[in-house]
Design a protein around this motif. Structure first.
Motif, short mmCIF file in Angstrom:
data_model
loop_
_atom_site.label_atom_id
_atom_site.label_comp_id
_atom_site.label_asym_id
_atom_site.label_seq_id
_atom_site.Cartn_x
_atom_site.Cartn_y
_atom_site.Cartn_z
N GLY A 22 -101.51 44.07 66.02
CA GLY A 22 -100.81 44.83 65.00
C GLY A 22 -99.36 44.38 65.01
O GLY A 22 -98.86 43.83 65.99
N TYR B 28 -98.14 54.19 60.76
CA TYR B 28 -99.49 53.61 60.86
C TYR B 28 -99.53 52.20 60.27
O TYR B 28 -100.06 51.28 60.84
CB TYR B 28 -100.50 54.49 60.11
N CYS B 29 -99.02 52.11 59.06
CA CYS B 29 -99.11 50.82 58.37
C CYS B 29 -98.18 50.84 57.16
O CYS B 29 -97.68 51.89 56.77
CB CYS B 29 -100.54 50.53 57.93
N VAL B 89 -105.68 54.49 59.10
CA VAL B 89 -105.51 53.14 58.55
C VAL B 89 -106.65 52.81 57.58
O VAL B 89 -106.43 52.21 56.53
CB VAL B 89 -105.40 52.08 59.69
N SER B 93 -106.32 51.98 53.73
CA SER B 93 -106.93 50.75 53.18
C SER B 93 -107.73 51.07 51.93
O SER B 93 -107.69 50.32 50.96
CB SER B 93 -107.87 50.11 54.21
N PRO B 101 -100.88 46.45 59.24
CA PRO B 101 -101.09 47.46 60.28
C PRO B 101 -100.09 47.34 61.42
O PRO B 101 -99.70 46.25 61.82
CB PRO B 101 -102.50 47.13 60.79
N TYR B 273 -104.90 42.84 61.85
CA TYR B 273 -104.18 43.14 63.09
C TYR B 273 -103.68 41.88 63.79
O TYR B 273 -102.56 41.82 64.27
CB TYR B 273 -105.09 43.91 64.07
#
Lengths: 84, 281
Positions: A22, B28-29, B89, B93, B101, B273
């Motif tokens: 990540g 988170y992202c 996540v 998405s 991410p 990732y």
């Protein structure tokens, strides 16, 4: 063969992924990222008994959520997997 | 001996008190909010916190408010957090397409304003990365091999091994020991060749349908407790593939599984990732 996300080995995979991969951010406002204390926990220990997650219903819950999302994505009422 | 042992909740509180965060946002992202009609996400995240999107001009950060970073000695807790993190996540998405991410436990300070500033500071980079990852996902491919069937039949195909074994049977004790050693070495050599061959075949089969491929360490500290002892891990790949190529990728993996003793574990689609760039370097 179709990819899975909801089998034990897939869960093992994402745990590994989340702890190791990540994007890593470097910013003044960042509190924690790469050196998170969780990494200090033995990852092997963290993963031991991964299947006991089913005892908490987490796995089923996740699986069910996936299937629900998948159904929303497909027009076929019988399909239980995401087929883009 | 004391009568009172701290309950998990009490231990948790103690642990959390060690690192408090001022106006923290758990990240988170990062997503492309122009890909969805509404830049909202109704789901709950780690520790049941409501998740929302902080937006800056088409780029959004999926966050929840937090007062601590997430650390614990409680392994069950770790697993719950990780599963919830991934669920968020996944929801992001589904709503916005492939996200960028973040690693677990990425926390920024300074509230929504700080997040907005951070998004603006890296705006060009985010737009470029989101555009390059749009419609592509990460898949993990794990090649496992049970060498037993190979070992049983290889002597029929390898002259050298067959010869060594035949001589072994006709020899006296001292010579026999030496020949045993030699045939074992030959077998190990053949198995090594076979492993390389299988890994090469897999790579060759999938390369045409993936955008990027990286080999991963097979010595991951995380092992699936259901891994059979008979099967050894030969190679692990993380690949980046177009979602339209997922079926083609699966079909190609099917051709590899046809080899005797071979098992493929194919997981995904994951956000990128492995391929996500580090931000702010």
């Amino acid at each position: 063969m179709e990819p899975t996300k909801d089998e034990t080995h897939a869960i093992v995979e994402f745990v590994d992924v989340l702890l190791r991969d990540g994007a890593v951010i470097q910013a003044d406002v960042i509190v924690t990222v790469a050196d998170i204390p969780l990494i200090g926990i033995s990852l092997r220990a963290a993963i031991a008994g991964m299947t006991t997650m089913t005892e908490y219903g987490l796995f089923e819950e996740w699986d069910a959520a996936h299937r629900q999302q998948s159904e929303a994505f497909t027009t076929s009422p019988t399909a239980d997997r995401r087929e883009d | 001996m004391t009568d009172h042992r701290p309950s998990p909740e009490e231990e948790q509180t103690t642990a959390n008190e060690e690192r408090t965060v001022s106006n923290g946002r758990y990240l988170y992202c990062v997503v492309d909010t122009t890909s969805s009609e509404s830049a909202t996400l109704s789901t709950t995240g780690v520790d049941d916190n409501p998740v929302y999107v902080v937006e800056a001009d088409g780029v959004g950060a999926v966050v929840h408010d937090c007062e601590t970073v997430y650390e614990t000695e409680d392994l069950e807790q770790v697993k719950r957090w990780l599963v919830t993190h991934q669920q968020v996540v996944d929801a992001a998405s589904d709503a916005f397409g492939t996200p960028l991410p973040m690693r677990f436990d990425t926390v920024l300070e300074g509230g929504d304003a700080s997040i907005e500033r951070w998004l603006e500071d890296h705006y060009e980079g985010f737009r470029d990365e989101l555009a390059s990852f749009a419609g592509v996902w990460e898949y993990r491919i794990n090649l496992l091999w049970d060498s037993a069937p190979f070992e049983e039949t290889i002597a029929d195909r390898d002259d050298r091994l067959r010869e060594l074994r035949q001589r072994q049977q006709q020899s006296g004790a001292g010579k026999k020991f030496l020949l045993e050693k030699q045939s074992d070495q030959r077998l190990q050599e053949l198995k090594r060749e076979r492993r390389t061959e299988l890994a090469d075949q897999l790579k060759e089969a999938i390369t045409p349908v993936v955008n990027d491929l990286t080999e991963q360490d097979t010595n991951t500290p995380l092992q699936d407790e259901h891994s059979s002892i008979e099967k050894e891990q030969i190679v692990r790949f993380a690949v980046l593939a177009d979602e339209d190529d997922e079926t083609a990728l699966g079909d190609r993996l099917d051709t590899i599984v046809e080899h005797e003793g071979v098992e493929i574990r194919f997981t995904g689609p994951w956000p990128p990732y492995t391929f996500a760039p580090d931000i702010g370097k």
